[in-house]
Design a protein around this motif. Structure first.
Motif, mmCIF file in Angstrom:
data_model
loop_
_atom_site.group_PDB
_atom_site.id
_atom_site.type_symbol
_atom_site.label_atom_id
_atom_site.label_comp_id
_atom_site.label_asym_id
_atom_site.label_seq_id
_atom_site.Cartn_x
_atom_site.Cartn_y
_atom_site.Cartn_z
ATOM 1 N N ALA A 174 0.851 -1.200 0.000
ATOM 2 C CA ALA A 174 0.000 0.000 0.000
ATOM 3 C C ALA A 174 0.879 1.240 0.000
ATOM 4 C CB ALA A 174 -0.928 -0.005 1.221
ATOM 5 N N PRO A 175 1.724 1.402 -1.032
ATOM 6 C CA PRO A 175 2.714 2.494 -1.031
ATOM 7 C C PRO A 175 2.098 3.885 -1.000
ATOM 8 C CG PRO A 175 2.571 1.458 -3.193
ATOM 9 C CD PRO A 175 1.784 0.595 -2.254
ATOM 10 N N ASN A 176 0.873 4.030 -1.506
ATOM 11 C CA ASN A 176 0.251 5.354 -1.542
ATOM 12 C C ASN A 176 -0.157 5.845 -0.158
ATOM 13 O OD1 ASN A 176 0.492 5.432 -4.325
ATOM 14 N ND2 ASN A 176 -1.539 4.551 -4.670
ATOM 15 N N THR A 177 -0.245 4.913 0.805
ATOM 16 C CA THR A 177 -0.622 5.299 2.168
ATOM 17 C C THR A 177 0.570 5.368 3.103
ATOM 18 O OG1 THR A 177 -1.002 3.007 2.870
ATOM 19 C CG2 THR A 177 -2.850 4.166 1.845
ATOM 20 N N ALA A 178 1.776 5.071 2.588
ATOM 21 C CA ALA A 178 2.970 5.020 3.432
ATOM 22 C C ALA A 178 3.745 6.324 3.364
ATOM 23 C CB ALA A 178 3.873 3.866 2.996
ATOM 24 N N THR A 179 4.489 6.596 4.436
ATOM 25 C CA THR A 179 5.373 7.755 4.464
ATOM 26 C C THR A 179 6.502 7.556 3.468
ATOM 27 O OG1 THR A 179 4.894 8.043 6.805
ATOM 28 C CG2 THR A 179 6.814 9.197 5.937
ATOM 29 N N ALA A 180 6.824 8.577 2.707
ATOM 30 C CA ALA A 180 7.869 8.470 1.699
ATOM 31 C C ALA A 180 9.238 8.273 2.350
ATOM 32 C CB ALA A 180 7.881 9.713 0.816
ATOM 33 N N GLY A 181 10.131 7.573 1.632
ATOM 34 C CA GLY A 181 11.500 7.399 2.108
ATOM 35 C C GLY A 181 11.610 6.373 3.214
ATOM 36 N N GLY A 182 12.614 6.536 4.051
ATOM 37 C CA GLY A 182 12.866 5.590 5.125
ATOM 38 C C GLY A 182 12.186 5.994 6.417
ATOM 39 N N GLU A 183 12.254 5.088 7.382
ATOM 40 C CA GLU A 183 11.668 5.362 8.695
ATOM 41 C C GLU A 183 12.570 4.768 9.763
ATOM 42 O OE1 GLU A 183 7.279 5.169 10.878
ATOM 43 O OE2 GLU A 183 7.546 4.480 8.809
ATOM 44 N N LEU A 184 12.848 5.564 10.801
ATOM 45 C CA LEU A 184 13.737 5.169 11.887
ATOM 46 C C LEU A 184 12.919 5.077 13.173
ATOM 47 C CD1 LEU A 184 16.826 4.641 12.146
ATOM 48 C CD2 LEU A 184 17.040 7.009 12.945
ATOM 49 N N PHE A 185 13.025 3.936 13.855
ATOM 50 C CA PHE A 185 12.239 3.680 15.068
ATOM 51 C C PHE A 185 13.139 3.743 16.299
ATOM 52 C CE2 PHE A 185 9.761 1.965 11.679
ATOM 53 C CZ PHE A 185 8.435 2.054 12.070
ATOM 54 N N ALA A 186 12.600 4.266 17.380
ATOM 55 C CA ALA A 186 13.361 4.407 18.620
ATOM 56 C C ALA A 186 13.349 3.097 19.407
ATOM 57 C CB ALA A 186 12.777 5.520 19.475
ATOM 58 N N PRO A 187 14.511 2.653 19.914
ATOM 59 C CA PRO A 187 14.543 1.473 20.785
ATOM 60 C C PRO A 187 14.069 1.846 22.186
ATOM 61 C CG PRO A 187 16.729 2.402 20.613
ATOM 62 C CD PRO A 187 15.850 3.239 19.722
ATOM 63 N N GLU A 188 13.585 0.837 22.910
ATOM 64 C CA GLU A 188 13.093 1.057 24.277
ATOM 65 C C GLU A 188 13.933 0.229 25.247
ATOM 66 O OE1 GLU A 188 9.065 0.334 27.002
ATOM 67 O OE2 GLU A 188 9.096 -0.220 24.861
ATOM 68 N N LEU A 189 14.483 0.889 26.256
ATOM 69 C CA LEU A 189 15.256 0.177 27.275
ATOM 70 C C LEU A 189 14.310 -0.613 28.170
ATOM 71 C CD1 LEU A 189 17.957 -0.372 28.784
ATOM 72 C CD2 LEU A 189 17.441 1.663 30.168
ATOM 73 N N ILE A 190 14.531 -1.917 28.250
ATOM 74 C CA ILE A 190 13.751 -2.803 29.116
ATOM 75 C C ILE A 190 14.682 -3.297 30.220
ATOM 76 C CG2 ILE A 190 12.327 -4.885 29.229
ATOM 77 C CD1 ILE A 190 11.165 -2.676 27.455
ATOM 78 N N VAL A 191 14.498 -2.766 31.419
ATOM 79 C CA VAL A 191 15.391 -3.092 32.531
ATOM 80 C C VAL A 191 14.855 -4.333 33.241
ATOM 81 C CG1 VAL A 191 16.408 -2.308 34.701
ATOM 82 C CG2 VAL A 191 16.029 -0.680 32.815
ATOM 83 N N ARG A 192 15.702 -5.359 33.283
ATOM 84 C CA ARG A 192 15.366 -6.580 33.992
ATOM 85 C C ARG A 192 16.455 -6.858 35.024
ATOM 86 N NH1 ARG A 192 13.771 -8.630 28.466
ATOM 87 N NH2 ARG A 192 11.494 -8.313 28.315
ATOM 88 N N ALA A 193 16.722 -8.122 35.304
ATOM 89 C CA ALA A 193 17.553 -8.453 36.457
ATOM 90 C C ALA A 193 19.015 -8.729 36.128
ATOM 91 C CB ALA A 193 16.956 -9.669 37.185
ATOM 92 N N SER A 194 19.465 -8.511 34.881
ATOM 93 C CA SER A 194 20.846 -8.842 34.551
ATOM 94 C C SER A 194 21.805 -7.667 34.715
ATOM 95 C CB SER A 194 20.937 -9.353 33.106
ATOM 96 O OG SER A 194 20.617 -8.320 32.193
ATOM 97 N N THR A 195 21.302 -6.514 35.150
ATOM 98 C CA THR A 195 22.149 -5.339 35.374
ATOM 99 C C THR A 195 21.953 -4.813 36.794
ATOM 100 O OG1 THR A 195 20.437 -3.944 34.356
ATOM 101 C CG2 THR A 195 22.282 -4.613 32.967
ATOM 102 N N ALA A 196 23.071 -4.381 37.393
ATOM 103 C CA ALA A 196 23.045 -3.808 38.730
ATOM 104 C C ALA A 196 24.325 -2.984 38.912
ATOM 105 C CB ALA A 196 22.975 -4.916 39.789
ATOM 106 N N ALA A 197 24.484 -2.380 40.064
ATOM 107 C CA ALA A 197 25.710 -1.633 40.357
ATOM 108 C C ALA A 197 26.917 -2.583 40.321
ATOM 109 C CB ALA A 197 25.618 -0.965 41.721
ATOM 110 N N PRO A 198 28.096 -2.091 39.954
ATOM 111 C CA PRO A 198 29.280 -2.961 39.916
ATOM 112 C C PRO A 198 29.647 -3.457 41.303
ATOM 113 C CG PRO A 198 29.905 -0.655 39.638
ATOM 114 C CD PRO A 198 28.419 -0.692 39.575
ATOM 115 N N PRO A 199 30.344 -4.590 41.375
ATOM 116 C CA PRO A 199 30.750 -5.117 42.696
ATOM 117 C C PRO A 199 31.723 -4.158 43.366
ATOM 118 C CG PRO A 199 31.807 -6.333 40.925
ATOM 119 C CD PRO A 199 30.797 -5.460 40.276
ATOM 120 N N LYS A 200 31.701 -4.130 44.656
ATOM 121 C CA LYS A 200 32.601 -3.238 45.428
ATOM 122 C C LYS A 200 34.020 -3.742 45.347
ATOM 123 C CE LYS A 200 29.172 -0.704 46.916
ATOM 124 N NZ LYS A 200 28.987 0.679 46.410
#
Length: 345
Positions: free
Chosen positions: A319-345
């Motif tokens: 359906a090219p007539n209904t689409a935005t011309a050229g390219g399209e760039l989408f923003a990533p979303e940070l999903i924070v789960r349990a594999s990141t934390a403060a560094p060890p002391k």
């Protein structure tokens, strides 16, 4: 040059078009072996491919879109295939999916076959630096390149759909810096592709801006000559990179993997070396594949809006007539789960 026709094959082989039709439809009971060889040689010399579009019209087969992905071994591309099928179904359209291992010659051959079967357009996710074969195909059908960011001086005839790969690694670095990490690594297979190069760029810019150490760890994929980009061995490349992270001169306390498949491999490798996530080491992926949430511990990642991107790609073909011309760039979303934390002391 125009595509060779059945008459061209018959002329070169010195036989009738009926003989060519019989050969193509495997009706060769009365055909001499030398005639078969002549026809096969003529087909290969001309690069002839039978056009099945008319047959589809007669049989009522629905329209079709071709999807070319590096490898379905990466679960992200399996999810992409499902998302493209969902989008195409809204237009009563089928999808044919192929793994091409980022090989331009294989992509060129597959695209020619897809057009012979009446495909209305091609979506490709190879993200190669050299897109000449894609540009050439745009003269025959719409081509949407997935994971390539449009620039002013290239890809001008290709529609591009991509997550902002620079922003993905930038957000990952910012998250880790906010937790207190001062030495961070980025683990990637050889960065031959445009999306990986953008992720490396975002990582290097973000670590420099934050004033922290940023080390690039390139996992070797040369032991698989048919897959120099590492797409079929991402888990194992990640697992084997874990030891390099622990022995790195910069002594990173956290790592960003180029994608989730690699991150899961890194996590397994670290566990095998006696390290705990996130108590001893923090880890982030990119993509948010299904297994990220099911990982132990659940993986912090950058989510790609995969269905929205698939919708945009399919719309530009059907359906090219209904689409935005050229390219399209989408923003990533940070999903924070349990594999990141403060560094060890």
């Amino acid at each position: 040059m125009s595509e060779p026709k059945i008459q061209d094959v018959a002329r070169l082989a010195g036989v009738s078009t009926t003989s060519i039709s019989n050969f193509l439809n495997n009706r060769m009971e009365q055909m001499r072996p030398d005639t078969q060889r002549k026809i096969q040689q003529a087909i290969e010399q001309l690069g002839y491919r039978p056009n099945n579009a008319a047959r589809q019209l007669k049989t009522g087969v629905a329209s079709m879109v071709g999807l070319l992905v590096p490898s379905l071994a990466n679960q992200f591309f399996g999810s992409l295939a499902c998302a493209v099928e969902t989008a195409a179904a809204r237009h009563h359209c089928h999808v044919m999916t192929f793994s091409t291992f980022r090989d331009p010659e294989r992509e060129r051959a597959v695209m020619a076959d897809l057009l012979a079967y009446g495909a209305q357009g091609i979506i490709t996710g190879s993200a190669l630096n050299d897109t000449d074969h894609l540009v050439a195909m745009t003269a025959r059908c719409p081509v949407v390149a997935f994971d390539i960011k449009r620039s002013d001086d290239s890809h001008e005839r290709i529609t591009t759909i991509s997550v902002d790969n620079v922003a993905a690694t930038t957000k990952a670095v910012e998250h880790l810096v906010a937790l207190g990490h001062r030495s961070i690594a980025l683990v990637t297979p050889p960065p031959y592709t445009l999306n990986r190069q953008d992720r490396v760029k975002g990582f290097q810019q973000a670590t420099a801006a934050a004033g922290v150490s940023g080390e690039l760890v390139i996992a070797d994929a040369t032991d698989a000559p048919t897959d120099l980009h590492g797409d079929t061995q991402l888990f194992e490349l990640g697992r084997s990179a874990a030891a390099r992270l622990l022995s790195a001169a910069s002594k990173p306390t956290a790592a960003i993997a180029i994608n989730d498949m690699m991150a899961i491999g890194i996590g397994i490798g670290l566990k095998q070396l006696g390290k705990r996530l996130p108590q001893d080491f923090s880890l982030i992926g990119i993509d948010d594949i299904f297994f990220s949430a099911a990982n132990d511990p659940p993986l912090t990642t950058l989510r790609q809006p995969i269905q929205a991107m698939a919708d945009a790609a399919v719309q530009r073909i059907l359906a090219p007539n209904t689409a935005t011309a050229g390219g399209e760039l989408f923003a990533p979303e940070l999903i924070v789960r349990a594999s990141t934390a403060a560094p060890p002391k």
